[in-house]
Scaffold this active site. Structure first.
Site, PDB file in Angstrom:
ATOM      1  N   ARG A 174       0.904  -1.029  -0.241  1.00 50.91           N
ATOM      2  CA  ARG A 174      -0.218   0.341   0.103  1.00 50.91           C
ATOM      3  C   ARG A 174       0.942   1.320   0.322  1.00 50.91           C
ATOM      4  NH1 ARG A 174      -0.498   1.595   5.541  1.00 50.91           N
ATOM      5  NH2 ARG A 174      -1.920   2.651   4.999  1.00 50.91           N
ATOM      6  N   ARG A 178      -4.166  10.314   2.326  1.00 50.59           N
ATOM      7  CA  ARG A 178      -5.414  10.491   3.127  1.00 50.59           C
ATOM      8  C   ARG A 178      -5.488  12.405   2.609  1.00 50.59           C
ATOM      9  NH1 ARG A 178      -1.212  11.342   8.184  1.00 50.59           N
ATOM     10  NH2 ARG A 178      -1.418   9.271   8.578  1.00 50.59           N
ATOM     11  N   ARG A 252      19.308  -4.306   3.306  1.00 51.53           N
ATOM     12  CA  ARG A 252      20.114  -2.780   3.498  1.00 51.53           C
ATOM     13  C   ARG A 252      20.617  -2.254   4.384  1.00 51.53           C
ATOM     14  NH1 ARG A 252      16.137   0.653   1.505  1.00 51.53           N
ATOM     15  NH2 ARG A 252      14.930  -0.956   2.628  1.00 51.53           N
ATOM     16  N   ARG A 283      17.440  11.435   2.406  1.00 48.34           N
ATOM     17  CA  ARG A 283      16.475  12.222   3.534  1.00 48.34           C
ATOM     18  C   ARG A 283      18.044  12.928   4.147  1.00 48.34           C
ATOM     19  NH1 ARG A 283      12.360   8.129   7.489  1.00 48.34           N
ATOM     20  NH2 ARG A 283      15.258   7.254   7.481  1.00 48.34           N
ATOM     21  N   GLU A 307      21.089  10.989   4.931  1.00 46.47           N
ATOM     22  CA  GLU A 307      20.926   9.304   4.888  1.00 46.47           C
ATOM     23  C   GLU A 307      21.314   8.858   3.664  1.00 46.47           C
ATOM     24  OE1 GLU A 307      17.904   7.778   6.971  1.00 46.47           O
ATOM     25  OE2 GLU A 307      17.346   7.405   5.348  1.00 46.47           O
ATOM     26  N   TYR A 355      12.107  -6.799   9.594  1.00 48.53           N
ATOM     27  CA  TYR A 355      12.019  -5.055  10.467  1.00 48.53           C
ATOM     28  C   TYR A 355      10.971  -5.012  10.944  1.00 48.53           C
ATOM     29  CZ  TYR A 355      11.679  -0.670  11.003  1.00 48.53           C
ATOM     30  OH  TYR A 355      11.774   0.971  11.206  1.00 48.53           O
ATOM     31  N   ASP A 357       9.337  -2.435  13.834  1.00 46.66           N
ATOM     32  CA  ASP A 357       9.180  -1.155  14.512  1.00 46.66           C
ATOM     33  C   ASP A 357       9.568  -1.437  16.093  1.00 46.66           C
ATOM     34  OD1 ASP A 357       9.681   0.785  13.462  1.00 46.66           O
ATOM     35  OD2 ASP A 357       6.984   0.681  12.383  1.00 46.66           O
TER      36      ASP A 357
HETATM   37  P1  FDA Z   1      18.773  -4.217  17.308  1.00 47.74           P
HETATM   38  O1  FDA Z   1      19.281  -4.420  16.196  1.00 47.74           O
HETATM   39  O2  FDA Z   1      17.783  -3.169  17.819  1.00 47.74           O
HETATM   40  O3  FDA Z   1      19.988  -4.915  18.272  1.00 47.74           O
HETATM   41  C1  FDA Z   1      20.738  -5.938  18.110  1.00 47.74           C
HETATM   42  C2  FDA Z   1      21.524  -6.133  19.030  1.00 47.74           C
HETATM   43  O4  FDA Z   1      22.382  -7.034  18.651  1.00 47.74           O
HETATM   44  C3  FDA Z   1      22.860  -4.779  18.452  1.00 47.74           C
HETATM   45  O5  FDA Z   1      22.752  -3.812  18.841  1.00 47.74           O
HETATM   46  C4  FDA Z   1      24.082  -6.107  17.855  1.00 47.74           C
HETATM   47  O6  FDA Z   1      25.377  -5.133  18.327  1.00 47.74           O
HETATM   48  C5  FDA Z   1      23.827  -6.815  18.764  1.00 47.74           C
HETATM   49  N1  FDA Z   1      24.595  -8.154  18.027  1.00 47.74           N
HETATM   50  C6  FDA Z   1      24.389  -8.472  16.664  1.00 47.74           C
HETATM   51  N2  FDA Z   1      24.599  -9.795  16.711  1.00 47.74           N
HETATM   52  C7  FDA Z   1      25.155  -9.945  17.560  1.00 47.74           C
HETATM   53  C8  FDA Z   1      26.636 -10.931  18.482  1.00 47.74           C
HETATM   54  N3  FDA Z   1      27.157 -12.170  17.449  1.00 47.74           N
HETATM   55  N4  FDA Z   1      26.839 -10.966  20.389  1.00 47.74           N
HETATM   56  C9  FDA Z   1      26.723  -9.784  20.752  1.00 47.74           C
HETATM   57  N5  FDA Z   1      25.931  -9.240  19.743  1.00 47.74           N
HETATM   58  C10 FDA Z   1      25.587  -9.184  18.529  1.00 47.74           C
HETATM   59  N6  FDA Z   1      11.695   1.866  15.255  1.00 47.74           N
HETATM   60  C11 FDA Z   1      10.810   2.872  15.217  1.00 47.74           C
HETATM   61  O7  FDA Z   1       9.716   2.210  16.285  1.00 47.74           O
HETATM   62  N7  FDA Z   1       9.936   3.589  15.264  1.00 47.74           N
HETATM   63  C12 FDA Z   1      11.550   3.967  14.337  1.00 47.74           C
HETATM   64  O8  FDA Z   1      11.917   5.616  13.536  1.00 47.74           O
HETATM   65  C13 FDA Z   1      12.555   3.316  13.943  1.00 47.74           C
HETATM   66  N8  FDA Z   1      13.572   4.136  13.010  1.00 47.74           N
HETATM   67  C14 FDA Z   1      14.537   3.465  12.743  1.00 47.74           C
HETATM   68  C15 FDA Z   1      15.610   3.254  11.891  1.00 47.74           C
HETATM   69  C16 FDA Z   1      16.357   2.214  11.440  1.00 47.74           C
HETATM   70  C17 FDA Z   1      17.504   3.045  10.406  1.00 47.74           C
HETATM   71  C18 FDA Z   1      16.446   1.193  11.487  1.00 47.74           C
HETATM   72  C19 FDA Z   1      17.121   0.542  11.150  1.00 47.74           C
HETATM   73  C20 FDA Z   1      15.914   0.779  12.595  1.00 47.74           C
HETATM   74  C21 FDA Z   1      14.402   2.105  13.051  1.00 47.74           C
HETATM   75  N9  FDA Z   1      13.472   1.812  14.017  1.00 47.74           N
HETATM   76  C22 FDA Z   1      12.393   2.158  14.210  1.00 47.74           C
HETATM   77  C23 FDA Z   1      13.784  -0.084  14.709  1.00 47.74           C
HETATM   78  C24 FDA Z   1      14.664   0.083  15.513  1.00 47.74           C
HETATM   79  O9  FDA Z   1      15.364   0.181  15.758  1.00 47.74           O
HETATM   80  C25 FDA Z   1      13.805  -1.611  15.648  1.00 47.74           C
HETATM   81  O10 FDA Z   1      13.027  -1.867  16.693  1.00 47.74           O
HETATM   82  C26 FDA Z   1      14.920  -2.506  16.603  1.00 47.74           C
HETATM   83  O11 FDA Z   1      16.232  -2.329  15.683  1.00 47.74           O
HETATM   84  C27 FDA Z   1      14.578  -3.568  17.044  1.00 47.74           C
HETATM   85  O12 FDA Z   1      15.708  -3.928  18.304  1.00 47.74           O
HETATM   86  P2  FDA Z   1      16.556  -5.530  18.375  1.00 47.74           P
HETATM   87  O13 FDA Z   1      16.329  -4.851  19.592  1.00 47.74           O
HETATM   88  O14 FDA Z   1      14.991  -6.550  17.276  1.00 47.74           O
HETATM   89  O15 FDA Z   1      17.108  -4.803  17.438  1.00 47.74           O
END
Ligand code: FDA
Length: 378
Positions: A174, A178, A252, A283, A307, A355, A357
């Site tokens: 989608r 609006r 990505r 952006r 970005e 992905y 949030d």
């Molecule tokens: P996350 O990636 O945050 O944490 C995983 C951790 O595991 C990392 O710190 C990594 O270093 C660690 N790790 C990986 N491999 C490892 C290993 N082998 N040993 C030890 N540690 C390890 N959400 C939202 O609600 N509003 C928003 O505006 C945005 N905006 C946004 C922008 C961008 C560019 C991204 C990429 C993401 C967002 N998000 C977001 C999403 C938000 O960041 C998301 O909810 C979290 O990344 C998810 O949390 P996780 O803990 O699953 O992953």
């Protein structure tokens, strides 16, 4: 002294929620292993030292949710400001509000439209394509060619570094339009930013004598110390856990070019999209606008970040799953392996190749605690 009862890999929103619940609710001692030198995963933020402005190192993070359980949970650790996210888009030297709304349509077509007139206009323009075979045709079938060419084509081509005619139609389901002047980006019930910043919030989640966060620790280099000894919740990349034996999952990533500028206001809003293909970034974030309530931000300096999206290599931070057909086949194979891996539960954005949030990461962690950990430890 007994060792930890549980190891959590990853100190992101997902891992911290699991660790917090297991420590405070079940009384477990939890070791959180984090590869990076900071807590919080991609939600991490830090103060830029020359300006005192809070910068989101991995791109602007806006908290929003309609899930009451999640909202109640996160409010235990932080209060939220009344921030409401709005995004603008620069397109052919003009500026419009996004997502496409009545204001965008009136501005773009240069006259007043009632909601019904705008609906009829878009319906007529989108009727051009019946059976979309690629992303371009799919987008036209949703919002019509003029709005697609202005707001979607260049932006998508830059995001994917691929001509939208060569991208699959199912990449988008989608495109919101609006037919009111409502220009809020999210339509969730709750929205805001943590009053004293993301890192303060996420640090408070781990602030418990039963939780030990080991920064700078890559689980994959120390797994022998843990595997088979304590239950593990793993939120790192799924393919890396299995040494890429089914092939790599495509991601990505984004490069950020961060800069302090000698002005109190660079662009007048927190996020400006650049829709045109000849501008190389997608952006610009200007972080001071995320906290208009902070009176101590300087009047003459600001921090911006441009970005640039690209495909991630193995050494890059994985941000968004590519989810091509090849990835989906590999994911199925990895999911099978994950299901049969004894003593390890996989979760989070990287561990599920999805992905999420922040509110979805919290909700998924609470569900994992309820369904998989409570029966053993609760
Ligand atoms: P996350 O990636 O945050 O944490 C995983 C951790 O595991 C990392 O710190 C990594 O270093 C660690 N790790 C990986 N491999 C490892 C290993 N082998 N040993 C030890 N540690 C390890 N959400 C939202 O609600 N509003 C928003 O505006 C945005 N905006 C946004 C922008 C961008 C560019 C991204 C990429 C993401 C967002 N998000 C977001 C999403 C938000 O960041 C998301 O909810 C979290 O990344 C998810 O949390 P996780 O803990 O699953 O992953």
């Amino acid at each position: 002294r007994r060792g930890p009862d549980l190891a959590v890999v990853g100190a992101g929103v997902f891992g911290l929620t699991v660790a917090e619940r297991c420590a405070r609710e079940f009384g477990l001692r939890v070791a959180v292993l984090e590869r990076r030198d900071h807590i919080g995963g991609n939600a991490y933020s830090e103060i830029e030292p020359r300006t005192g402005i809070e910068v989101h190192r991995y791109g602007s993070h806006l908290f929003h949710t309609s899930n009451e359980r999640v909202w109640e949970y996160v409010n235990r650790f932080t209060a939220f400001t009344g921030y409401r996210h709005r995004v603008m888009s620069t397109c052919r030297r003009r500026v419009y509000p996004l997502p496409v709304n009545l204001g965008t349509i009136c501005g773009y077509f240069g006259r007043v439209f009632t909601p019904d007139e705008a609906r009829a206009l878009v319906a007529g323009q989108s009727a051009e394509v019946r059976d979309p075979a690629n992303l371009e045709e799919k987008a036209i079938s949703l919002i019509g060619r003029p709005l697609y060419e202005a707001f979607v084509r260049g932006y998508t081509a830059k995001q994917w570094r691929t001509d939208p005619r060569d991208l699959p139609a199912d990449l988008i389901t989608r495109l919101p339009v609006r037919y009111t002047f409502d220009d809020r980006y999210f339509d969730d019930v709750h929205e805001g930013l943590p009053v004293d910043g993301y890192t303060a919030w996420l640090t408070r989640m781990a602030d418990d004598p039963r939780i030990e966060v080991r920064l700078g620790t890559d689980f994959l280099s120390v797994r022998e110390e843990w595997a088979g000894r304590v239950p593990i919740v793993y939120s790192g990349p799924l393919d890396a856990y299995f040494a890429y034996r089914e092939g790599e999952l495509g991601w990505r990533t984004l490069d950020f070019e961060t800069e302090v500028r000698p002005t109190g206001d660079f662009q007048g809003c927190p996020v400006m999209n650049y829709a045109d293909e000849d501008i190389p970034y997608t952006r610009i974030h200007e972080f001071r606008h995320l906290h208009p309530e902070r009176r101590h931000y300087p009047p003459d300096r600001t921090v911006i970040a441009r970005e640039y999206p690209r495909f991630a290599g193995r050494g890059d931070e994985p941000y968004y799953p590519v989810n091509a057909r090849r990835d989906r086949a590999r994911l199925t194979a990895y999911r099978r392996l994950a299901k049969n891996e004894p003593g390890v539960l996989f979760g989070g954005r990287l561990g599920t190749y999805k992905y999420l949030d922040m509110h979805m990461a919290v909700a998924a962690a609470l569900t994992l605690v309820d369904n998989r950990l409570r029966p053993h430890f609760g």
